[in-house]
Scaffold this active site. Structure first.
Site, PDB file in Angstrom:
ATOM      1  N   ASP A   1       0.860  -1.171   0.000  1.00  0.00           N
ATOM      2  CA  ASP A   1       0.000   0.000   0.000  1.00  0.00           C
ATOM      3  C   ASP A   1       0.905   1.232   0.000  1.00  0.00           C
ATOM      4  O   ASP A   1       2.073   1.166   0.410  1.00  0.00           O
ATOM      5  CB  ASP A   1      -0.886  -0.025   1.245  1.00  0.00           C
ATOM      6  CG  ASP A   1      -1.733   1.220   1.382  1.00  0.00           C
ATOM      7  OD1 ASP A   1      -2.458   1.548   0.441  1.00  0.00           O
ATOM      8  OD2 ASP A   1      -1.642   1.877   2.443  1.00  0.00           O
TER       9      ASP A   1
ATOM     10  N   ASN B   1      -8.669  -1.714   3.981  1.00  0.00           N
ATOM     11  CA  ASN B   1      -8.743  -2.033   2.552  1.00  0.00           C
ATOM     12  C   ASN B   1      -7.498  -2.758   2.044  1.00  0.00           C
ATOM     13  O   ASN B   1      -7.423  -3.105   0.869  1.00  0.00           O
ATOM     14  CB  ASN B   1      -9.051  -0.791   1.705  1.00  0.00           C
ATOM     15  CG  ASN B   1      -7.899   0.190   1.611  1.00  0.00           C
ATOM     16  OD1 ASN B   1      -6.773  -0.089   2.028  1.00  0.00           O
ATOM     17  ND2 ASN B   1      -8.170   1.364   1.081  1.00  0.00           N
TER      18      ASN B   1
ATOM     19  N   ASP C   1      -0.239   5.023   0.810  1.00  0.00           N
ATOM     20  CA  ASP C   1      -0.500   6.031   1.840  1.00  0.00           C
ATOM     21  C   ASP C   1      -0.416   5.442   3.239  1.00  0.00           C
ATOM     22  O   ASP C   1      -1.129   4.493   3.580  1.00  0.00           O
ATOM     23  CB  ASP C   1      -1.894   6.635   1.629  1.00  0.00           C
ATOM     24  CG  ASP C   1      -1.999   7.375   0.312  1.00  0.00           C
ATOM     25  OD1 ASP C   1      -1.430   8.471   0.206  1.00  0.00           O
ATOM     26  OD2 ASP C   1      -2.642   6.849  -0.617  1.00  0.00           O
TER      27      ASP C   1
END
Length: 287
Positions: free
Chosen positions: A30, A240, A32
């Site tokens: 990921d 997520n 961020d």
């Protein structure tokens, strides 16, 4: 080192990773608040520089394929890199929850036509998303669009504001899941992370092609490069990312992960941000 181009094809002062002749490992991160610390303190920038140096000097020797799988669009990633001091582009960026896939094989941003055709063939359409949102509103489930500043073809982002009661929230989000399935839409729902600029009392509700999502990007790239499932890593910080972490052999939450993610995934690195990646690379791949 060779100069590369930015994610959207414009000039950027970034060295490029060279793709190994034979891919032996694949790592997915990921972006961020996993790879990139938005606070960008001097200490965080120093840890970022150490990871970038490792990738530039060690990745090819270990046959490492490395890229970002992120909810941010490619254009947004470029802006954040410049703001927070990231210099090195990975081999690929799967942006907008994997609805964009870009490689940098020769220092030039090249959208992947094979993946784009997969998404086109999925039948995804914004009109279907809008009809689903209208029906949800009639059931008292109000979604409001996210102003990301970057419209993407295969991803529609909303917020759902918490009702202040976990049971009511789950009921409302259950209706969202039902409508998404009825309309043949892929769906991501996760608690917003204020550290990335999202509101604290909301959920991300993202509609995308059912063939897409972070898990499917991992599967697609591992199959494409013939990577042994035992030699896969992934890193994330929020809800997520969990499907991606579960799709690899060695999945890690970074130490600065959200409480929601920590409650739902057992393996948490003792290190935050890029420290977690560098520690895991050295452990699994070697110095």
């Amino acid at each position: 080192m060779t100069d590369t181009l930015s994610l959207d094809g414009g000039p950027a002062p970034s060295p490029a990773l060279r793709l190994p002749d034979r891919v032996g490992w694949a790592a997915f991160s990921d972006f961020d608040e996993t790879y990139l610390a938005h606070a960008a303190t001097p200490e965080q920038r120093a840890h970022l520089a150490a990871l970038e140096e490792y990738l530039l000097t060690e990745a090819v020797g270990h046959g490492l394929l490395f890229g970002w799988v992120t909810g941010s669009s490619a254009a947004s990633v470029r802006e954040k890199m410049a703001r927070c001091g990231a210099r090195v582009l990975p081999h690929f960026v799967a942006g907008a929850l994997g609805t964009e896939l870009t490689f940098f094989p020769d220092g030039v941003a090249r959208p992947d036509p094979e993946w784009r055709q997969v998404l086109r063939d999925s039948g995804f359409a914004r009109a279907r998303v809008e009809r689903a949102a209208e029906r949800l509103a009639r059931h008292g489930v109000d979604l409001f669009p996210q102003d990301t500043g970057h419209r993407t073809e295969f991803l529609v982002n909303y917020y759902f504001r918490s009702l202040g009661d976990p049971r009511r929230d789950e009921h409302a989000l259950g209706l969202v899941r039902e409508l998404a399935a009825e309309y043949g839409l892929g769906l991501n729902i996760s608690r917003c992370n204020p550290a990335t600029g999202d509101p604290a009392d909301c959920y991300d509700v993202d509609f995308l092609p059912a063939v897409c999502g972070k898990r499917n990007v991992v599967r697609h790239l591992c199959a494409r490069f013939g990577v042994d499932p035992e030699r896969t890593l992934a890193f994330g910080d929020s809800g997520n990312d969990l499907e991606m972490l579960g799709a690899v052999r060695h999945g890690y939450l970074v130490a600065n992960c959200t409480p929601e993610a920590r409650d739902r995934f057992p393996r948490v690195s003792p290190h935050p941000h890029t420290q977690a990646l560098l520690h895991a690379f050295r452990h699994h791949l070697g110095h």
